[in-house]
Enzyme design. Structure first.
Site, PDB file in Angstrom:
ATOM      1  N   GLU A 145       0.847  -1.195   0.000  1.00  0.00           N
ATOM      2  CA  GLU A 145       0.000   0.000   0.000  1.00  0.00           C
ATOM      3  C   GLU A 145       0.881   1.243   0.000  1.00  0.00           C
ATOM      4  OE1 GLU A 145      -3.261   0.377   2.804  1.00  0.00           O
ATOM      5  OE2 GLU A 145      -3.562   2.457   2.218  1.00  0.00           O
TER       6      GLU A 145
ATOM      7  N   ASP B  93      -2.865  12.155  -2.320  1.00  0.00           N
ATOM      8  CA  ASP B  93      -3.126  13.602  -2.220  1.00  0.00           C
ATOM      9  C   ASP B  93      -3.598  14.136  -3.574  1.00  0.00           C
ATOM     10  OD1 ASP B  93      -1.995  14.367   0.575  1.00  0.00           O
ATOM     11  OD2 ASP B  93      -0.473  13.075  -0.323  1.00  0.00           O
TER      12      ASP B  93
ATOM     13  N   THR C 156     -11.395   4.258   4.311  1.00  0.00           N
ATOM     14  CA  THR C 156     -10.212   4.896   4.892  1.00  0.00           C
ATOM     15  C   THR C 156     -10.592   6.236   5.518  1.00  0.00           C
ATOM     16  OG1 THR C 156      -9.476   6.278   3.045  1.00  0.00           O
ATOM     17  CG2 THR C 156      -8.889   3.936   2.937  1.00  0.00           C
ATOM     18  N   LYS C 157      -9.655   6.778   6.292  1.00  0.00           N
ATOM     19  CA  LYS C 157      -9.887   8.052   6.972  1.00  0.00           C
ATOM     20  C   LYS C 157     -10.131   9.169   5.947  1.00  0.00           C
ATOM     21  CE  LYS C 157      -7.607  10.997  10.380  1.00  0.00           C
ATOM     22  NZ  LYS C 157      -6.399  11.179  11.172  1.00  0.00           N
ATOM     23  N   PHE C 158      -9.309   9.178   4.912  1.00  0.00           N
ATOM     24  CA  PHE C 158      -9.440  10.237   3.905  1.00  0.00           C
ATOM     25  C   PHE C 158     -10.736  10.072   3.115  1.00  0.00           C
ATOM     26  CE2 PHE C 158      -8.001  13.119   0.568  1.00  0.00           C
ATOM     27  CZ  PHE C 158      -7.358  14.072   1.337  1.00  0.00           C
TER      28      PHE C 158
HETATM   29  C1  LIG Z   1      -4.427  12.019   1.314  1.00  0.00           C
HETATM   30  S1  LIG Z   1      -3.524  10.944   2.312  1.00  0.00           S
HETATM   31  C2  LIG Z   1      -4.466   9.418   2.252  1.00  0.00           C
HETATM   32  C3  LIG Z   1      -4.058   8.461   3.320  1.00  0.00           C
HETATM   33  C4  LIG Z   1      -4.835   7.125   3.328  1.00  0.00           C
HETATM   34  N1  LIG Z   1      -4.537   6.322   2.153  1.00  0.00           N
HETATM   35  C5  LIG Z   1      -6.327   7.352   3.458  1.00  0.00           C
HETATM   36  O1  LIG Z   1      -7.048   7.067   2.489  1.00  0.00           O
HETATM   37  O2  LIG Z   1      -6.753   7.790   4.535  1.00  0.00           O
HETATM   38  C6  LIG Z   1      -2.126  10.548   1.271  1.00  0.00           C
HETATM   39  C7  LIG Z   1      -0.946   9.969   2.030  1.00  0.00           C
HETATM   40  O3  LIG Z   1       0.073   9.613   1.098  1.00  0.00           O
HETATM   41  C8  LIG Z   1       1.331   9.928   1.647  1.00  0.00           C
HETATM   42  N2  LIG Z   1       2.254  10.127   0.513  1.00  0.00           N
HETATM   43  C9  LIG Z   1       2.133  11.052  -0.463  1.00  0.00           C
HETATM   44  N3  LIG Z   1       3.123  10.928  -1.354  1.00  0.00           N
HETATM   45  C10 LIG Z   1       3.887   9.887  -0.936  1.00  0.00           C
HETATM   46  C11 LIG Z   1       5.063   9.286  -1.432  1.00  0.00           C
HETATM   47  N4  LIG Z   1       5.633   9.716  -2.557  1.00  0.00           N
HETATM   48  N5  LIG Z   1       5.591   8.261  -0.754  1.00  0.00           N
HETATM   49  C12 LIG Z   1       5.006   7.812   0.397  1.00  0.00           C
HETATM   50  N6  LIG Z   1       3.887   8.340   0.916  1.00  0.00           N
HETATM   51  C13 LIG Z   1       3.336   9.373   0.256  1.00  0.00           C
HETATM   52  C14 LIG Z   1       1.102  11.170   2.470  1.00  0.00           C
HETATM   53  O4  LIG Z   1       2.056  11.320   3.495  1.00  0.00           O
HETATM   54  C15 LIG Z   1      -0.298  10.939   3.022  1.00  0.00           C
HETATM   55  O5  LIG Z   1      -0.274  10.319   4.284  1.00  0.00           O
END
Ligand SMILES: C[S@@+](CC[C@H](N)C(=O)[O-])C[C@H]1O[C@@H](n2cnc3c(N)ncnc32)[C@H](O)[C@@H]1O
Length: 227
Positions: free
Chosen positions: A56, A131, A204-206
């Site tokens: 993931e 994101d 998921t949280k997001f």
């Molecule tokens: C919008 S959040 C969604 C988190 C989770 N998947 C959810 O649905 O609740 C996106 C996550 O991706 C991580 N992230 C973004 N770019 C990344 C990268 N290049 N490598 C690792 N993590 C990354 C960020 O730190 C963030 O926690």
């Protein structure tokens, strides 16, 4: 000449690490964390077995990953995240549920998918609610771009699955268009279509945040072609 710096898909947020997370990071990271390898990762050695492997990318607080790892003890899970409190949160869940089938990589997923993981070493990759970077000047930061899809195609075995989800419609279109254009993936719902099925994806949280805002959630499922 200086090597050109890659545009990152994340900004390092300070984020508050709770004292429980800090303890988990100190005590459990040596057991479940993965350090930068010399060359490629030896996944057999990392898990002590050969089992189906699910990765993931950007697991956030790791709730979905922990839930799937608990439901599927026969599979091994590799979580990639850069946000320290999220990593601490997942470590606490690993401890709470006694999970043995999870390892965590604290590093930019673009590097991990491009070169850390052996070719064809993953059975499945999840990219849930990356994101969205809604502003036009930030679109270049979005994770799902042709190069990243190429790295995913390298790391996923032929026949393996790529599951993406987002609540941001313009990003859903970008994900679909970029993955549909790849010669290495087949859209399981047919070119141009989203999946009507969330497969086994836990909420998921997001996602909950997006639903509260009235957003529609899109799931996209692709199979890695042979060859
Ligand atoms: C919008 S959040 C969604 C988190 C989770 N998947 C959810 O649905 O609740 C996106 C996550 O991706 C991580 N992230 C973004 N770019 C990344 C990268 N290049 N490598 C690792 N993590 C990354 C960020 O730190 C963030 O926690």
């Amino acid at each position: 000449m200086e090597p050109r710096r890659r545009v990152r898909s994340f900004v390092r947020r300070a984020g508050r690490v709770t004292s429980a997370q800090a303890r988990a990071l100190a005590e459990l990271w040596p057991r479940f964390g993965v350090e930068t390898p010399e060359g490629q990762l030896d996944l057999q050695a990392l898990f002590g077995r050969d089992a189906p492997r699910i990765c993931e990318v950007g697991f956030g607080d790791g709730q979905a990953l922990a839930e799937l790892a608990l439901r599927q003890p026969e599979s091994d899970f590799i979580g990639i995240e850069v946000h320290e409190p999220g990593i601490g949160h997942l470590l606490l869940n690993i401890e709470r549920h006694g999970l043995q089938n999870v390892r965590i990589i604290r590093h930019d997923a673009t590097d991990v998918l491009e070169s850390w993981l052996p070719t064809g070493s993953l059975d499945r990759v999840h990219v849930f609610f990356p994101d969205p970077w809604p502003k036009k000047r930030h679109h270049k930061r979005r994770l799902i771009q042709p190069d990243f899809i190429g790295s995913l195609a390298r790391a996923i075995r032929p026949g393996g699955i790529l599951h993406m989800a987002t609540d941001w419609e313009p990003y859903a279109e970008q994900m679909r268009d970029v993955a549909d254009a790849s010669a290495q993936f087949d859209n399981l719902s047919g070119a141009g279509c989203y999946s009507g099925d969330r497969a086994d994806r836990p909420e998921t949280k997001f996602e909950r945040r997006g639903l509260r805002l009235g957003h529609e959630v899109r799931d996209l499922l692709y199979r890695r072609r042979a060859g």
